[in-house]
Design an enzyme around this catalytic site. Structure first.
Site, PDB file in Angstrom:
ATOM      1  N   HIS A 240      17.221   5.481   0.862  1.00  0.00           N
ATOM      2  CA  HIS A 240      16.765   4.655  -0.265  1.00  0.00           C
ATOM      3  C   HIS A 240      17.940   4.092  -1.073  1.00  0.00           C
ATOM      4  CE1 HIS A 240      12.758   6.420   0.301  1.00  0.00           C
ATOM      5  NE2 HIS A 240      13.320   7.611   0.294  1.00  0.00           N
TER       6      HIS A 240
HETATM    7  C1  BDR Z   1      14.141   7.926  -4.694  1.00  0.00           C
HETATM    8  O1  BDR Z   1      13.781   9.235  -5.096  1.00  0.00           O
HETATM    9  C2  BDR Z   1      14.832  10.127  -4.886  1.00  0.00           C
HETATM   10  O2  BDR Z   1      14.385  11.309  -4.350  1.00  0.00           O
HETATM   11  C3  BDR Z   1      15.839   9.414  -4.025  1.00  0.00           C
HETATM   12  O3  BDR Z   1      17.150   9.818  -4.362  1.00  0.00           O
HETATM   13  C4  BDR Z   1      15.610   7.965  -4.340  1.00  0.00           C
HETATM   14  O4  BDR Z   1      16.366   7.562  -5.460  1.00  0.00           O
HETATM   15  C5  BDR Z   1      13.230   7.489  -3.564  1.00  0.00           C
HETATM   16  O5  BDR Z   1      11.906   7.510  -3.982  1.00  0.00           O
END
Ligand code: BDR
Ligand code: CA
Length: 310
Positions: A240
């Site tokens: 992500h």
């Molecule tokens: C986001 O949530 C976190 O767990 C990850 O680091 C990312 O920023 C994805 O939904």
């Protein structure tokens, strides 16, 4: 000239990979500081992890500031509580002397922005609490912000609830403050980041680099990938947060669309849901640039190039 950027994050396995990516191109990104927030793990750990990442990548001079330890109005929910293991134990790092910064992330953000001779880009990789508090405390910082690139939200399905993405669900009220501040905002949602999958072939390419940072990346993604593979039936972990940094480095790997985005604040069922007006069917003017597509192969080539630079 390198683009000045402050990275607000909650490392976090994918946050760590994002920082590896950001530090690998100093001619393009000048990381002025890292601010951390409670999110994937509690605040004490996010700031410690950020310092470990700086140490590992030889970026000890980049200042790290710990910010808000919980959301504006809601009790803290960490990804660790929801998902169990985060994969951070996989980092094989020498012990570090942990020094707590005395300055809080919010005054740092405000002062750094206001004292800058040029506008600064913000990359937010966690819940938006730090930026929201800074905007509430000193709204004039908005004019010093070049762009805010946010990893958060979902056009289709969520990941922490059926409708909400983790970062916005943890602090939807902070997200509302940021979305309604009139900032030049770019939103990288799950619909894009779910295409950035660390498949076995891509993991092999990272492993083949075989330096200290690529080995750390493999260690991080191994456990983190296990969770995603089990839950989504995908061939690897979703990267992500690195998508935000890749967007700053290589915007041509992405396509965008101007849109109006709002976050749900009242319904328990859909709390933190981003409502994205893709068809401009509401009277609201656009408040964000939504990232719509990613060239996933190009993104991974960039990541391999970055990790090879260490
Ligand atoms: C986001 O949530 C976190 O767990 C990850 O680091 C990312 O920023 C994805 O939904
Ligand atoms: Ca994150």
């Amino acid at each position: 000239m390198a683009r000045p950027v402050i990275i607000d994050c909650d490392p976090g396995a994918d946050d760590a990979i994002a920082l590896f990516l950001a530090f690998a191109f100093p001619d393009q990104l000048n990381v002025l500081g890292i601010t951390t927030v409670a999110g994937n793990v509690p605040l004490a750990l996010t700031q410690t992890n950020a310092r470990k990442i700086c140490e590992l990548t030889g970026q000890q001079t980049v200042p790290v500031f710990a910010g808000c330890s919980r959301s504006l109005l809601r009790p803290l929910i960490t990804a660790e509580e929801v998902h169990g293991k985060t994969g951070l134990d996989g980092i094989d790092l020498p012990s570090l002397i942990m020094l707590l910064q005395t300055e809080h992330a919010v005054p740092f953000l405000i002062q750094r922005l206001l004292s800058s001779s040029e506008p600064i880009t913000l990359a937010t990789l966690g819940p938006l609490t730090n930026l929201a508090v800074a905007l509430i405390q000193q709204p004039t910082i908005a004019r010093q912000i070049q762009e805010v690139v946010v990893m958060g939200g979902a056009v289709t399905q969520g990941n922490i609830t059926p409708s909400a993405e983790f970062n916005l669900y943890v602090d939807p009220h902070a997200a509302h403050v940021v979305l309604s501040a009139g900032l030049p905002l770019t939103l990288v949602t799950l619909d894009v980041t779910h295409q950035a999958i660390a498949t076995p072939e891509r993991m092999q390419a990272i492993a083949a680099i075989n330096n200290i940072v690529s080995r750390a990346a493999i260690g991080l993604l191994k456990h983190y990938g296990e969770y995603d593979m089990k839950r989504y039936g995908t061939a690897g972990a979703f990267l992500h947060d690195p998508c935000v940094i890749a967007y700053l480095l290589r915007p041509e790997l992405f396509t965008t669309q101007s849109t109006y985005v709002e976050v749900e604040l009242t319904s328990e069922l859909t709390l933190g849901r981003t409502v994205v007006d893709l068809w401009q069917s509401t009277p609201h003017p656009s408040n964000a640039k939504l990232v719509v597509t990613i060239d996933a192969e190009g993104f991974f080539q960039l990541l391999v190039q970055a990790l090879s630079a260490y």
